[in-house]
Scaffold this motif. Structure first.
Motif, PDB file in Angstrom:
ATOM      1  N   ARG A 493      -8.045  -9.513  -6.130  1.00 15.36           N
ATOM      2  CA  ARG A 493      -6.881  -9.191  -6.962  1.00 15.36           C
ATOM      3  C   ARG A 493      -6.556  -7.709  -6.922  1.00 15.36           C
ATOM      4  N   GLY A 494      -7.611  -6.874  -6.908  1.00  6.82           N
ATOM      5  CA  GLY A 494      -7.384  -5.431  -6.833  1.00  6.82           C
ATOM      6  C   GLY A 494      -6.649  -5.050  -5.578  1.00  6.82           C
ATOM      7  N   PHE A 495      -7.043  -5.672  -4.465  1.00  7.60           N
ATOM      8  CA  PHE A 495      -6.348  -5.414  -3.203  1.00  7.60           C
ATOM      9  C   PHE A 495      -4.909  -5.919  -3.275  1.00  7.60           C
ATOM     10  N   ALA A 496      -4.720  -7.125  -3.838  1.00  8.63           N
ATOM     11  CA  ALA A 496      -3.383  -7.718  -3.893  1.00  8.63           C
ATOM     12  C   ALA A 496      -2.435  -6.877  -4.737  1.00  8.63           C
ATOM     13  N   VAL A 497      -2.937  -6.330  -5.850  1.00 11.27           N
ATOM     14  CA  VAL A 497      -2.075  -5.545  -6.739  1.00 11.27           C
ATOM     15  C   VAL A 497      -1.546  -4.302  -6.032  1.00 11.27           C
ATOM     16  N   THR A 498      -2.455  -3.526  -5.437  1.00 10.19           N
ATOM     17  CA  THR A 498      -2.003  -2.292  -4.787  1.00 10.19           C
ATOM     18  C   THR A 498      -1.130  -2.600  -3.575  1.00 10.19           C
ATOM     19  N   HIS A 499      -1.451  -3.668  -2.859  1.00  7.53           N
ATOM     20  CA  HIS A 499      -0.655  -3.986  -1.679  1.00  7.53           C
ATOM     21  C   HIS A 499       0.745  -4.459  -2.078  1.00  7.53           C
ATOM     22  N   ALA A 500       0.837  -5.272  -3.133  1.00  7.74           N
ATOM     23  CA  ALA A 500       2.154  -5.747  -3.579  1.00  7.74           C
ATOM     24  C   ALA A 500       3.003  -4.576  -4.078  1.00  7.74           C
ATOM     25  N   ILE A 501       2.399  -3.685  -4.850  1.00  3.97           N
ATOM     26  CA  ILE A 501       3.138  -2.507  -5.314  1.00  3.97           C
ATOM     27  C   ILE A 501       3.538  -1.659  -4.105  1.00  3.97           C
ATOM     28  N   GLY A 502       2.636  -1.542  -3.129  1.00  2.58           N
ATOM     29  CA  GLY A 502       2.937  -0.757  -1.924  1.00  2.58           C
ATOM     30  C   GLY A 502       4.098  -1.327  -1.135  1.00  2.58           C
ATOM     31  N   VAL A 503       4.222  -2.633  -1.085  1.00  2.00           N
ATOM     32  CA  VAL A 503       5.353  -3.251  -0.384  1.00  2.00           C
ATOM     33  C   VAL A 503       6.664  -2.856  -1.062  1.00  2.00           C
ATOM     34  N   ALA A 504       6.673  -2.922  -2.394  1.00  2.00           N
ATOM     35  CA  ALA A 504       7.896  -2.579  -3.133  1.00  2.00           C
ATOM     36  C   ALA A 504       8.263  -1.110  -2.940  1.00  2.00           C
ATOM     37  N   THR A 505       7.283  -0.222  -3.026  1.00  2.00           N
ATOM     38  CA  THR A 505       7.589   1.206  -2.862  1.00  2.00           C
ATOM     39  C   THR A 505       7.966   1.529  -1.412  1.00  2.00           C
ATOM     40  N   THR A 506       7.397   0.789  -0.468  1.00  2.00           N
ATOM     41  CA  THR A 506       7.767   1.008   0.939  1.00  2.00           C
ATOM     42  C   THR A 506       9.233   0.674   1.171  1.00  2.00           C
ATOM     43  N   MET A 507       9.663  -0.430   0.594  1.00  2.00           N
ATOM     44  CA  MET A 507      11.081  -0.798   0.735  1.00  2.00           C
ATOM     45  C   MET A 507      11.973   0.279   0.117  1.00  2.00           C
ATOM     46  N   PHE A 508      11.537   0.818  -1.012  1.00  2.00           N
ATOM     47  CA  PHE A 508      12.348   1.850  -1.674  1.00  2.00           C
ATOM     48  C   PHE A 508      12.418   3.135  -0.839  1.00  2.00           C
ATOM     49  N   THR A 509      11.256   3.595  -0.389  1.00  2.00           N
ATOM     50  CA  THR A 509      11.244   4.870   0.335  1.00  2.00           C
ATOM     51  C   THR A 509      11.906   4.757   1.709  1.00  2.00           C
ATOM     52  N   ALA A 510      11.711   3.590   2.386  1.00  2.00           N
ATOM     53  CA  ALA A 510      12.269   3.454   3.733  1.00  2.00           C
ATOM     54  C   ALA A 510      13.796   3.392   3.717  1.00  2.00           C
TER      55      ALA A 510
END
Length: 532
Positions: A493-510
């Motif tokens: 779950r710890g991995f999933a949380v950071t990865h899911a948040i990372g996907v959202a921020t990646t879309m924003f920054t890109a």
């Protein structure tokens, strides 16, 4: 794609500035952050058990202990049912293995016995299709007069599931009152509960609080019977917590239970100045307590915690105020712990520890240093690759990646999510996927420029045509992360949380921040060619 209205630019920059402010406290120690003004964000990332150490406890519901206690209660219920008018004669009522057994003297009363005992089978819940639930007990009325009520396997399984759910709630309330940070309490299998308390400096105290059943009851003491004499029906012999223990004969049916308490606090006795636990009863409990004490002046009553007599004071006068105190050679901490247990409620069954680990802060520090080193190496390697491959646009991509990581930590800080070692791995992978989005955009720009388009048209087309590919890749990754979160537990779950948040921020920054920086560069330099 390269045109930004003023409000869009302000919105993007506002998000980034807010993200920086939210992530900023993580760069300082807790003591430093506490000294900041109240209007400055102070919340910091919660580090997991593997990063700051703490306690890891795996509990299992003691089924046999619960079954035996439940059967003893059933014996009392059956006795009361059989004594209702018209009375039914019986003999040999008691617990036999996994059930209760007795013999009916008059066989003609067997239909009446079945009718009365069917009410004690206790249906549990309802089935998935909305039908009747399973019975807690199976009833067998033999033609020879022998009656058995045994625990059904389906009923026991259902009851254990309920016990685990209730225990998780009670443990959560106890740990919350202990003041530790972000405990993790999860079901493990059908009858186990995993408790992780990161940052807890006293694991032994956690164990004593979590594992104690804390079933508080009040019983009248039967002073007319010696503890060594044969036990009368409806009485129990319980030992005190003294050294050596003192036996007391008490009435089996409690006057009150911990459910009747509305509050409990550790205080000091005004006469002896010793630590005691003061409690307050509910209105119903206060009424019952008042009636009982009125009828039993000069008779002792026992305050029992988990089948141990804490104290047995004598009722000197009716207690009508609905409050009282428990004394029992407490220290300040033990009195405070008992108050916590009483406020949080009792566990529905005894829990036993099947696995116990104390993770020291030293191991957590090593994990943090290893995580930092891995993050630095990964970030430096990726940034160097981007600069060497894409030049100026590579620097822009690197800035976007750094902002991406800052936004991940700011969102985790805002949500109160726990950062664990697998979470750091999720952040590192996000750095790679964030760069991958920029690589897709830049390669598309390169193709457009080589096909003969102008520099500005190529950049605009690159962002436009790469959007669909990047969106598809990130959406599928986000779906995988969400599945991991809902089906996984602990580190997954710890991995999933950071990865899911990372996907959202990646879309924003890109598609916002990187595009904004490229658009500002295009407006400033008006490039006629692109070096990629």
């Amino acid at each position: 794609m390269l045109h930004f209205t003023r409000w869009k630019m302000i919105s993007i920059l506002t998000v980034i500035i807010v993200g920086l402010l939210l992530a900023l406290p993580n760069l300082f120690s807790k003591e430093t952050v506490e000294s900041w003004p109240s209007w400055v964000p102070k919340r910091q990332l919660v580090l997991g058990l593997d990063l700051q150490g703490g306690a890891y406890l795996l509990y299992q519901v003691d089924k046999q202990d619960y079954v035996q206690k439940r059967l003893r209660t059933l014996v009392g219920d059956i006795r009361k049912t059989l004594l209702d008018e018209p009375r039914i004669g019986y003999s040999g009522l008691g617990v036999q293995g996994q059930g209760v057994q007795f013999r009916v003297r008059d066989l003609s009363q067997l239909p009446e016995v079945r009718k009365r005992l069917e009410k004690l089978q206790n249906p549990l819940g309802t089935s998935a299709l909305g039908g009747p639930g399973v019975n807690e007990f199976d009833l067998d009325v033999g033609s020879d007069g022998v009656v058995r009520m045994t625990y059904s396997q389906a009923g026991l399984d259902q009851r254990v599931r309920q016990i685990v759910d209730q225990s998780i709630e009670v443990i959560g309330r106890r740990i919350d009152q202990l003041g530790t940070v972000e405990p993790s309490i999860q079901r493990q299998g059908s009858d186990r509960i995993l408790v992780e308390a990161p940052g807890l400096g006293d694991p032994e105290r956690l164990k004593s609080l979590v594992g104690q059943t804390a079933q508080l009851t009040f019983h009248l003491v039967d002073t007319g019977v010696s503890p060594t004499a044969p036990r009368k029906p409806g009485t129990l012999v319980l030992d005190s917590t003294d050294t050596p223990p003192v036996p007391y004969v008490v009435e089996e049916a409690p006057l009150l239970t911990g459910e009747d308490l509305t509050d409990a606090q550790a205080t000091f006795d005004q006469r002896t100045n010793e630590p005691v636990v003061s409690f307050r009863l509910s209105s119903t409990g206060a009424r019952i307590f008042g009636e009982v004490t009125q009828k039993n002046v000069n008779r002792p009553f026992a305050i029992v915690l988990d089948d141990k007599v804490i104290s047995a004071p004598v009722i000197r006068e009716p207690i009508l105020g609905g409050s009282g105190q428990i004394s029992g050679n407490f220290s300040i901490q033990s009195a405070n712990d008992l108050a916590i247990l009483l406020r949080a409620g009792s566990l529905p069954a005894k829990l036993t520890i099947v696995e116990e680990r104390n993770i020291g802060p030293g191991l957590g520090a090593d994990s943090i240093e290893a995580g930092k080193l891995a993050s630095i190496i990964a970030t430096v390697a990726v940034c160097a690759f981007m600069v060497l491959t894409y030049g100026l646009l590579g620097w822009i991509a690197n800035i976007a990646v750094i902002v991406n990581v800052v936004l991940i930590f700011s969102i985790m800080t805002l949500l109160g999510a726990t950062l664990s070692l697998p979470g750091i791995a999720g952040v590192i992978i996000t750095v790679g996927t964030a760069v991958d989005a920029n690589v897709l955009i830049y390669e598309r720009i390169r193709e457009e420029f080589r096909s003969g388009r102008s520099a500005i048209a190529s950049i605009d087309a690159g962002f436009h045509k790469a959007l669909g590919t990047i969106l598809d890749a990130n959406v599928t990754t986000l779906i995988a992360a969400l599945v991991l979160f809902y089906l996984g537990s602990g580190p997954i779950r710890g991995f999933a949380v950071t990865h899911a948040i990372g996907v959202a921020t990646t879309m924003f920054t890109a598609f916002t921040f990187t595009r904004l920086m490229v658009a500002m560069w295009v407006r400033w330099r008006r490039p006629t060619k692109i070096t990629l």
